[in-house]
Motif scaffolding. Structure first.
Motif, PDB file in Angstrom:
ATOM      1  N   VAL A 179       0.772  -1.262  -0.310  1.00 21.08           N
ATOM      2  CA  VAL A 179      -0.103  -0.163  -0.040  1.00 21.08           C
ATOM      3  C   VAL A 179       1.025   1.249  -0.105  1.00 21.08           C
ATOM      4  O   VAL A 179       1.751   1.308   0.602  1.00 21.08           O
ATOM      5  CB  VAL A 179      -0.875   0.063   1.307  1.00 21.08           C
ATOM      6  CG1 VAL A 179      -1.742   1.379   1.249  1.00 21.08           C
ATOM      7  CG2 VAL A 179      -1.956  -1.492   1.152  1.00 21.08           C
ATOM      8  N   LYS A 180       0.506   2.246  -0.889  1.00 26.74           N
ATOM      9  CA  LYS A 180       1.332   3.395  -0.755  1.00 26.74           C
ATOM     10  C   LYS A 180       0.779   4.472   0.337  1.00 26.74           C
ATOM     11  O   LYS A 180      -0.634   4.764   0.269  1.00 26.74           O
ATOM     12  CB  LYS A 180       1.222   4.101  -2.088  1.00 26.74           C
ATOM     13  CG  LYS A 180       1.807   5.673  -2.128  1.00 26.74           C
ATOM     14  CD  LYS A 180       3.101   5.476  -2.137  1.00 26.74           C
ATOM     15  CE  LYS A 180       3.614   6.886  -2.306  1.00 26.74           C
ATOM     16  NZ  LYS A 180       5.216   7.085  -1.850  1.00 26.74           N
ATOM     17  N   GLU A 181       1.433   4.655   1.311  1.00 27.29           N
ATOM     18  CA  GLU A 181       1.208   5.449   2.364  1.00 27.29           C
ATOM     19  C   GLU A 181       0.498   6.818   2.055  1.00 27.29           C
ATOM     20  O   GLU A 181       1.456   7.711   1.365  1.00 27.29           O
ATOM     21  CB  GLU A 181       2.254   5.500   3.552  1.00 27.29           C
ATOM     22  CG  GLU A 181       1.869   6.124   4.893  1.00 27.29           C
ATOM     23  CD  GLU A 181       2.610   5.881   6.067  1.00 27.29           C
ATOM     24  OE1 GLU A 181       2.202   6.325   7.154  1.00 27.29           O
ATOM     25  OE2 GLU A 181       3.512   4.923   5.797  1.00 27.29           O
ATOM     26  N   LYS A 182      -0.441   7.236   2.933  1.00 29.82           N
ATOM     27  CA  LYS A 182      -0.912   8.674   2.446  1.00 29.82           C
ATOM     28  C   LYS A 182      -1.279   9.376   3.857  1.00 29.82           C
ATOM     29  O   LYS A 182      -2.113  10.309   3.921  1.00 29.82           O
ATOM     30  CB  LYS A 182      -2.265   8.578   1.684  1.00 29.82           C
ATOM     31  CG  LYS A 182      -1.925   8.091   0.007  1.00 29.82           C
ATOM     32  CD  LYS A 182      -3.259   8.181  -0.436  1.00 29.82           C
ATOM     33  CE  LYS A 182      -2.999   7.503  -1.735  1.00 29.82           C
ATOM     34  NZ  LYS A 182      -4.528   7.281  -2.867  1.00 29.82           N
ATOM     35  N   THR A 183      -0.728   9.100   4.868  1.00 30.51           N
ATOM     36  CA  THR A 183      -0.999   9.655   6.143  1.00 30.51           C
ATOM     37  C   THR A 183      -0.296  10.763   6.565  1.00 30.51           C
ATOM     38  O   THR A 183      -0.896  11.813   7.166  1.00 30.51           O
ATOM     39  CB  THR A 183      -0.198   8.740   7.361  1.00 30.51           C
ATOM     40  OG1 THR A 183       0.933   8.622   7.318  1.00 30.51           O
ATOM     41  CG2 THR A 183      -0.973   7.193   7.363  1.00 30.51           C
ATOM     42  N   GLY A 184       0.788  10.989   5.828  1.00 31.91           N
ATOM     43  CA  GLY A 184       1.536  12.510   6.001  1.00 31.91           C
ATOM     44  C   GLY A 184       2.488  12.468   7.263  1.00 31.91           C
ATOM     45  O   GLY A 184       2.790  13.742   7.419  1.00 31.91           O
ATOM     46  N   LEU A 185       2.492  11.454   8.035  1.00 29.91           N
ATOM     47  CA  LEU A 185       3.166  11.356   8.957  1.00 29.91           C
ATOM     48  C   LEU A 185       4.664  11.585   8.799  1.00 29.91           C
ATOM     49  O   LEU A 185       5.099  11.264   7.659  1.00 29.91           O
ATOM     50  CB  LEU A 185       3.238  10.011   9.729  1.00 29.91           C
ATOM     51  CG  LEU A 185       1.697   9.863  10.353  1.00 29.91           C
ATOM     52  CD1 LEU A 185       1.703   8.241  10.505  1.00 29.91           C
ATOM     53  CD2 LEU A 185       1.489  10.636  11.685  1.00 29.91           C
ATOM     54  N   ASP A 186       5.489  12.316   9.572  1.00 27.78           N
ATOM     55  CA  ASP A 186       7.008  12.525   9.539  1.00 27.78           C
ATOM     56  C   ASP A 186       7.630  11.309   9.623  1.00 27.78           C
ATOM     57  O   ASP A 186       8.867  11.206   9.038  1.00 27.78           O
ATOM     58  CB  ASP A 186       7.516  13.761  10.354  1.00 27.78           C
ATOM     59  CG  ASP A 186       7.428  13.237  11.846  1.00 27.78           C
ATOM     60  OD1 ASP A 186       6.975  11.975  12.205  1.00 27.78           O
ATOM     61  OD2 ASP A 186       7.696  13.957  12.763  1.00 27.78           O
ATOM     62  N   TYR A 187       7.088  10.091   9.747  1.00 26.97           N
ATOM     63  CA  TYR A 187       7.647   8.863   9.823  1.00 26.97           C
ATOM     64  C   TYR A 187       7.079   7.867   9.050  1.00 26.97           C
ATOM     65  O   TYR A 187       7.180   6.642   8.943  1.00 26.97           O
ATOM     66  CB  TYR A 187       7.913   8.249  11.271  1.00 26.97           C
ATOM     67  CG  TYR A 187       6.774   8.156  11.975  1.00 26.97           C
ATOM     68  CD1 TYR A 187       5.782   7.150  12.115  1.00 26.97           C
ATOM     69  CD2 TYR A 187       6.132   9.256  12.972  1.00 26.97           C
ATOM     70  CE1 TYR A 187       4.678   6.915  12.854  1.00 26.97           C
ATOM     71  CE2 TYR A 187       4.876   9.213  13.693  1.00 26.97           C
ATOM     72  CZ  TYR A 187       4.261   7.900  13.643  1.00 26.97           C
ATOM     73  OH  TYR A 187       3.011   7.909  14.166  1.00 26.97           O
ATOM     74  N   ALA A 188       6.387   8.522   8.167  1.00 27.31           N
ATOM     75  CA  ALA A 188       5.602   7.656   6.918  1.00 27.31           C
ATOM     76  C   ALA A 188       6.625   6.833   6.231  1.00 27.31           C
ATOM     77  O   ALA A 188       7.718   7.123   5.881  1.00 27.31           O
ATOM     78  CB  ALA A 188       4.793   8.482   6.009  1.00 27.31           C
ATOM     79  N   SER A 189       6.097   5.803   5.652  1.00 27.78           N
ATOM     80  CA  SER A 189       6.799   4.667   4.867  1.00 27.78           C
ATOM     81  C   SER A 189       7.062   5.536   3.352  1.00 27.78           C
ATOM     82  O   SER A 189       6.117   5.759   2.833  1.00 27.78           O
ATOM     83  CB  SER A 189       6.194   3.214   4.608  1.00 27.78           C
ATOM     84  OG  SER A 189       6.803   2.662   3.811  1.00 27.78           O
ATOM     85  N   GLU A 190       8.172   5.428   3.141  1.00 28.16           N
ATOM     86  CA  GLU A 190       8.456   5.755   1.566  1.00 28.16           C
ATOM     87  C   GLU A 190       9.243   4.562   0.862  1.00 28.16           C
ATOM     88  O   GLU A 190       9.844   4.608  -0.310  1.00 28.16           O
ATOM     89  CB  GLU A 190       9.332   7.097   1.482  1.00 28.16           C
ATOM     90  CG  GLU A 190       8.830   8.145   2.102  1.00 28.16           C
ATOM     91  CD  GLU A 190       9.817   9.309   1.929  1.00 28.16           C
ATOM     92  OE1 GLU A 190      11.026   9.060   1.393  1.00 28.16           O
ATOM     93  OE2 GLU A 190       9.249  10.449   2.353  1.00 28.16           O
ATOM     94  N   VAL A 191       8.998   3.416   1.522  1.00 29.08           N
ATOM     95  CA  VAL A 191       9.714   1.909   1.057  1.00 29.08           C
ATOM     96  C   VAL A 191       9.067   1.440  -0.405  1.00 29.08           C
ATOM     97  O   VAL A 191       7.661   1.433  -0.515  1.00 29.08           O
ATOM     98  CB  VAL A 191       9.528   0.898   1.901  1.00 29.08           C
ATOM     99  CG1 VAL A 191      10.194  -0.354   1.535  1.00 29.08           C
ATOM    100  CG2 VAL A 191      10.444   1.403   3.411  1.00 29.08           C
TER     101      VAL A 191
END
Length: 439
Positions: free
Chosen positions: A94-106
């Protein structure tokens, strides 16, 4: 095997937890690390390595590479029952869309060789952080004086495909560790953070997933009379499948049949040779499950009207079925749940829900217990920020504003979710681990 002994009272357990608080800062950081570095099912190498070397398990005998990247730690602390606490650790494409500063970019290569984004969209990162925290707290010097028995902490890979627990068992898990008397596990869900919920009986549903392929005869889109169009057949199957729940399942029972994918061809002017449907089934009773699965097979194999339509279209090859996932029902043992519930009620008070609705999500943790015919209990913890939850509830917008598991927006609020998840594991374990009863 040691018999189950008398556990401390609920008030003693609660006092023990309250009087020996765990420093959560390290586990908050660890949670962020796991969230930022997710790994897909069957690829959990670095997650496994981080867990196995974590100082929380320094007092445990640790074994790795069980059923893939499974990790177990065993702590023997005198004579008493053996309790297994389990957490799963795989992530999702899944492509993360939370906007968290520790969000996954993997991004990684999947089994088909394609590049896919990866996210902990189901909260398994929180499960791992909670179990590491609970392992450390239960092994701490002051706390170990208050219980006796054997504690097993198990970090399971490949839950999302429903195969990780069984793989660990089949890889000789119970030849490597003591057989537990009770298996315990939890899951973070889209509920108000701080809430804990469990009940006896069916806690979450079974799931069965299939890849169904129907075959036609391909050709030019301008010459349909010379072809057999599998898209038309697949479309009819989709429509007919929707009638199973509406007309073949008792209205008092729960079932869901979802066609999550229908794929055929690559061009607008070419009739394909085949169409592939990906079908997911959720049920809450075994009888209902069998009824629904038989109905799907009957429909697709043309025993109903689709059979006649397919024969009329001169289909030359029968459809094929490939099971892609299978999750068992999760049915909490009544005696275990009663003991755990009493301890939760005492410790969590009004934030404990003893009668939650059965969820249609699915799990494979029960395989760890049923493989050796042992009882188990599985509970839920909330992960949604309290203010956000209260606002959505007040406005009647929970469905619109609260992201659910597997959503690109799902990420448990760290606190009080982490504290609650650690405490549930500790409280449940201490409900069984007999020891000194003074706090």
């Amino acid at each position: 095997m040691s018999p189950l002994k008398q556990s401390p009272s609920g008030s003693t357990i609660s006092n023990l937890v309250k009087n020996h608080p765990l420093d959560l800062g390290e586990y908050e950081d660890q949670y962020k690390h796991f969230h930022s570095n997710p790994e897909l099912s069957l690829q959990e190498k670095e997650t496994s390595s981080t867990i196995a070397s974590h100082k929380s398990l320094s007092a445990y005998k640790v074994q790795t590479s069980i059923g893939g990247y499974g990790v177990v730690g065993v702590l023997t602390n005198g004579d008493g029952p053996t309790i297994l606490l389990r957490a799963d650790m795989d992530a999702l494409p899944v492509k993360e869309k939370t906007g968290l500063d520790y969000a996954s970019e993997v991004t990684v290569k999947d089994e088909e060789g394609g590049t896919v984004p990866v996210m902990h969209a189901c909260g398994h990162d929180m499960h791992v952080a909670c179990l590491l925290g609970a392992a450390a707290w239960l092994a701490s010097e002051d706390v170990r004086k208050k219980w006796a028995g054997t504690l097993v902490v198990l970090f399971q890979p490949n839950e999302e495909r429903g195969k990780g627990a069984r793989a660990m068992v089949e890889d000789g898990l119970y030849d490597k560790i003591p057989e537990p008397d009770v298996v315990l596990a939890q899951h973070v869900m889209p509920m108000r953070a701080g809430k804990v919920a469990v009940k006896a009986g069916t806690m979450i549903a079974s799931a069965d997933s299939f890849k169904i392929t129907v075959y036609g005869r391909g050709g030019h889109g301008s010459m349909p009379q010379l072809c057999i169009d599998p898209v038309v057949l697949a479309a009819n199957i989709v429509i007919r499948l929707q009638g199973i729940v509406a007309r073949e399942v008792d209205p008092q029972e729960t079932a869901v049949v979802t066609v999550g994918s229908l794929h055929a061809g690559q061009s607008d002017n070419i009739i394909s040779d085949e169409a592939v449907l990906l079908v997911d089934v959720r049920t809450q009773k075994e009888e209902t499950r069998q009824r629904v699965l038989k109905a799907i097979k009957r429909i697709v194999e043309k025993i109903t009207d689709i059979h006649q339509e397919c024969e009329a279209s001169n289909c030359e090859k029968p459809p094929t079925f490939e099971r892609t996932r299978q999750f068992p029902l999760t049915v909490n043992d009544s005696d275990v749940t009663q003991k755990v519930s009493a301890a939760f009620a005492n410790h969590f008070g009004d934030t404990f829900d003893p009668a939650p609705p059965t969820a249609n999500a699915s799990e494979d943790m029960s395989d760890l217990a049923t493989a050796i015919k042992k009882p188990y209990c599985y509970w839920l913890i909330g992960g949604i920020d309290g203010e956000k939850w209260d606002k959505a509830e007040k406005e009647g917008r929970i469905a619109e504003d609260i992201p659910v598991n597997h959503s690109a927006l799902f990420a448990p609020v760290i606190e009080p979710t982490l504290k609650t998840g650690i405490e549930t594991l500790c409280v449940a374990a201490l409900a069984y681990l007999a020891g000194q009863q003074d706090s």
